[in-house]
Design a protein around this motif. Structure first.
Motif, PDB file in Angstrom:
ATOM      1  N   ARG A 123       0.770  -1.525   0.066  1.00  0.00           N
ATOM      2  CA  ARG A 123       0.139  -0.186   0.140  1.00  0.00           C
ATOM      3  C   ARG A 123       0.745   0.836   0.027  1.00  0.00           C
ATOM      4  O   ARG A 123       0.910   2.325  -0.267  1.00  0.00           O
ATOM      5  CB  ARG A 123      -1.096   0.060   0.994  1.00  0.00           C
ATOM      6  N   ASP A 149      -8.831  -2.359   3.642  1.00  0.00           N
ATOM      7  CA  ASP A 149      -9.202  -2.260   2.620  1.00  0.00           C
ATOM      8  C   ASP A 149     -10.251  -3.608   2.567  1.00  0.00           C
ATOM      9  O   ASP A 149      -9.956  -4.204   1.965  1.00  0.00           O
ATOM     10  CB  ASP A 149      -9.007  -1.523   1.383  1.00  0.00           C
ATOM     11  N   PRO A 154     -10.433  -4.356  -2.019  1.00  0.00           N
ATOM     12  CA  PRO A 154      -9.589  -4.068  -2.954  1.00  0.00           C
ATOM     13  C   PRO A 154      -9.568  -3.638  -4.320  1.00  0.00           C
ATOM     14  O   PRO A 154      -9.265  -3.002  -5.102  1.00  0.00           O
ATOM     15  CB  PRO A 154      -8.487  -4.691  -2.474  1.00  0.00           C
ATOM     16  N   THR A 168     -11.593  -0.550  -5.094  1.00  0.00           N
ATOM     17  CA  THR A 168     -10.359   0.901  -4.771  1.00  0.00           C
ATOM     18  C   THR A 168      -9.219   0.647  -5.895  1.00  0.00           C
ATOM     19  O   THR A 168      -9.319   1.982  -6.416  1.00  0.00           O
ATOM     20  CB  THR A 168      -9.877   0.675  -3.077  1.00  0.00           C
TER      21      THR A 168
END
Length: 259
Positions: free
Chosen positions: A135, A221, A224, A227
């Motif tokens: 990340r 998250d 994912p 995102t």
């Protein structure tokens, strides 16, 4: 983030961007979407409020201690579990030669729970740490795209600088996809304690200096894929627009060189 989406007063946006950042939202693309502005503007807003976007705040959710496990001989390595359990049972029997059957059974159950908890802890800690590293690298690469684009404005070797920008975009795409793989893997392997023995083993692991996992799991998250789609879409849309602008610049440069 709700207030940021509703900002209107001039100068208020930077304050709200900074507040959202300090509250834990350190994904620049999400801040830009909420404020209906660009990522470079978000970087400028953060810096105007004394925040360095290259150094995201770190809390207890960051897995920093990856030192090897050794909990009563258990290392969390799957291939070694049976041998380590046998060794633990032999040690206990040697230390308690007069123990009865019930006492030995109780200790055996404790050692099995400690073995299982240590193994699951090691696996989940590994996945969480890899997600956090991926990340951070994802965000660094996205920021690098903005830096490379900004550098074009003053670059003496414009073609070389433009190539560096194009490479940065490609690296950011790879970084986003790698993060998604790590995030999905971490989501599939939660850590939990299903019995008092598990809870005691987990406490023992933490008392040995290893980090708790709850905050890091909560910071994952949960979508994912969503995102990733948003990050890739924002990146690709910005890149397409910028390539059009770069083509215009190159066309004018070619015309100037011919005069």
């Amino acid at each position: 983030m709700t207030q940021l989406r509703d900002w209107s007063t001039p100068g208020r946006r930077a304050d709200l961007v900074a507040a959202a950042w300090q509250a834990g939202e350190t994904t620049v693309s999400a801040l830009a979407e909420a404020a209906r502005t660009s990522r470079p503007t978000v970087y400028a807003d953060l810096r105007s409020r004394g925040i360095d976007p290259d150094h995201r705040p770190k809390g207890t959710s960051v897995i920093t201690n990856l030192s090897p496990l050794d909990i009563e001989g258990y290392t969390g390595v799957g291939e070694q579990l049976e041998a380590q359990l046998d060794a633990a049972l032999l040690r206990w029997r040697a230390e308690h030669p007069d123990a009865g059957l019930e006492e030995a059974k109780t200790e055996g159950m404790r050692l099995v729970s400690l073995m299982d908890t240590t193994y699951r802890y090691a696996e989940v800690r590994h996945l969480l740490a890899h997600e956090q590293v991926a990340r951070a690298e994802r965000d660094r690469l996205l920021h690098q795209v903005e830096l490379r684009w900004e550098a074009l404005s003053t670059a003496a070797a414009w073609l070389a600088a433009h190539h560096a920008y194009v490479l940065a975009v490609d690296e950011a795409r790879i970084g986003i996809d790698m993060w998604r793989e790590r995030a999905e893997a971490a989501l599939k392997r939660p850590f939990f304690c299903s019995s008092p023995r598990d809870e005691a083993a987990y406490r023992q692991i933490q008392e040995a200096g290893h980090p708790a996992l709850e905050d890091a799991m909560a910071g994952l998250d949960q979508e994912p894929g969503v995102t990733t789609y948003a990050l890739r879409s924002n990146l690709d849309q910005a890149h397409e627009r910028r390539m059009g602008l770069a083509a215009e610049t190159l066309r004018f440069a070619q015309l100037a060189s011919q005069q």
